[in-house]
Design an enzyme around this catalytic site. Sequence first.
Site, PDB file in Angstrom:
ATOM      1  CB  THR A   9      -0.868   0.029   1.278  1.00  0.00           C
ATOM      2  OG1 THR A   9      -0.003   0.278   2.402  1.00  0.00           O
ATOM      3  CG2 THR A   9      -1.639  -1.267   1.472  1.00  0.00           C
ATOM      4  CD  GLU A  51      -2.891   4.585  18.768  1.00  0.00           C
ATOM      5  OE1 GLU A  51      -3.949   5.024  18.291  1.00  0.00           O
ATOM      6  OE2 GLU A  51      -1.778   4.846  18.297  1.00  0.00           O
ATOM      7  CE  LYS A  91      -3.189  -3.566  15.258  1.00  0.00           C
ATOM      8  NZ  LYS A  91      -2.394  -4.419  14.326  1.00  0.00           N
ATOM      9  CG  ASN A 147       2.838   6.361  19.755  1.00  0.00           C
ATOM     10  OD1 ASN A 147       1.995   5.864  20.483  1.00  0.00           O
ATOM     11  ND2 ASN A 147       2.544   7.293  18.865  1.00  0.00           N
ATOM     12  CG  ASN A 148       7.333   0.826  17.511  1.00  0.00           C
ATOM     13  OD1 ASN A 148       7.848  -0.173  17.050  1.00  0.00           O
ATOM     14  ND2 ASN A 148       6.581   0.764  18.599  1.00  0.00           N
TER      15      ASN A 148
END
Length: 356
Positions: free
Chosen positions: A34, A134, A162, A187-188
């Site tokens: 994508t 999240e 998710k 968060n990465n």
Amino acid sequence: MILVTGGAGFIGSNFVHDWLAQSDEGVVNLDALTYAGNLANLVSLKGDARHVFVQGDIADSALVEGLMSTYRPRAVIHFAAESHVDRSIHGPAAFIRTNIEGTFCLLQAARAHWSGLGEAERKAFRFHHVSTDEVYGSLGPGDAPFAEDHPYAPNSPYSASKAASDHLVRAWHHTYGLPVVTTNCSNNYGPWHFPEKLIPLLIVNALAGKPLPIYGDGLNVRDWLYVRDHCSAIRTVLARGRVGEVYNVGGWNEKTNLDIVHEVCDLLDDLRPDPAGPRRRLIHFVKDRPGHDRRYAIDARKIERELGWRPAETFTSGLRKTVEWFLEHGEWVVDVQSGAYRDWITAQYGGPGGGE
Ligand code: NAD
Ligand code: TYD
């Protein structure tokens, strides 16, 4: 072999590099490419027989079943997803399709493959689902960080999709016995991070002298983890995690978005000074994200207690590595800032530079 999905995206490509640097076990990498998938992330693996790239959709049952019977993976590491909250607000359909239907399809194919294995292989097989903090929703300032038993309360189309996928994975274990493990990570940031997300967007805009868009008052809090630490956590859980268990993964680094933008600006000023002046001048407050979660924080004590995993990087060391990587990979940045990327920036921020 192992089957990795989404291995041309940010975390997946880091994982594939990390894996092949530590192991000779091959990787079949299924990715639909994508807007977020990029073969340039994998270019150094060209000619490496241990890496087989297959362009395709995780929701394509015939394709996924074919890959399972051809390569007979001993584990599936499932990264593929639509991953950007802001995009999920503009267009949730792709999130429902990939994150929910795609995970369903993958689970079914994994289950059929696993059912046909011999006893020892069935026992050793793993379906590792890569998820996010999240799903737990938003914390107040004094609330305890998310532990694994925190109730689910997803607030965005992304986090809801998710959460749904997490529930499917859980159910495939409880109902069918599929040996699953799930990691919910914060968060990465790091190399190959697509510059629609906060940290890489700030780095590329700051280097270009463009506005640094901060939503709302900039006081939303996230926990940040260097991506290679996430990769080591996944390897650890895959190797030694208890079947059916969830492990929360985090960096013990709670920061406001203002903290982040200040640190990025100051580091860039240090490493590549701008004759026009300090980068903090570029900070630009923009309209808040609808339903913007205020605070995420991870209690990563379970993975430390049971499996001995802790992050190796501090935020300072990880951010320095990340900024240095972006400074050295200007060509990669130009490459990902394609027409589709520019269309997104215009739609989201109202102008080609990321300003209003
Ligand atoms: P990303 O958007 O950078 O990459 C996703 C990859 O999945 C892309 O390569 C894309 O081409 C591929 N993909 C999308 N739809 C697909 C489909 N239908 N079939 C096959 N491939 C498809 O995402 P990321 O940031 O690398 O996140 C990877 C995983 O980790 C996701 O499941 C995400 O929810 C989770 N996660 C991300 C973070 C983060 O901070 N980025 C934190 C915690 C968990
Ligand atoms: P993001 O990187 O999109 O991750 P997530 O929303 O999944 O945590 O955003 C991190 C934080 O940065 C989040 O609070 C939203 C904020 N943000 C901005 O302030 N400006 C931006 O341009 C972006 C993309 C994010």
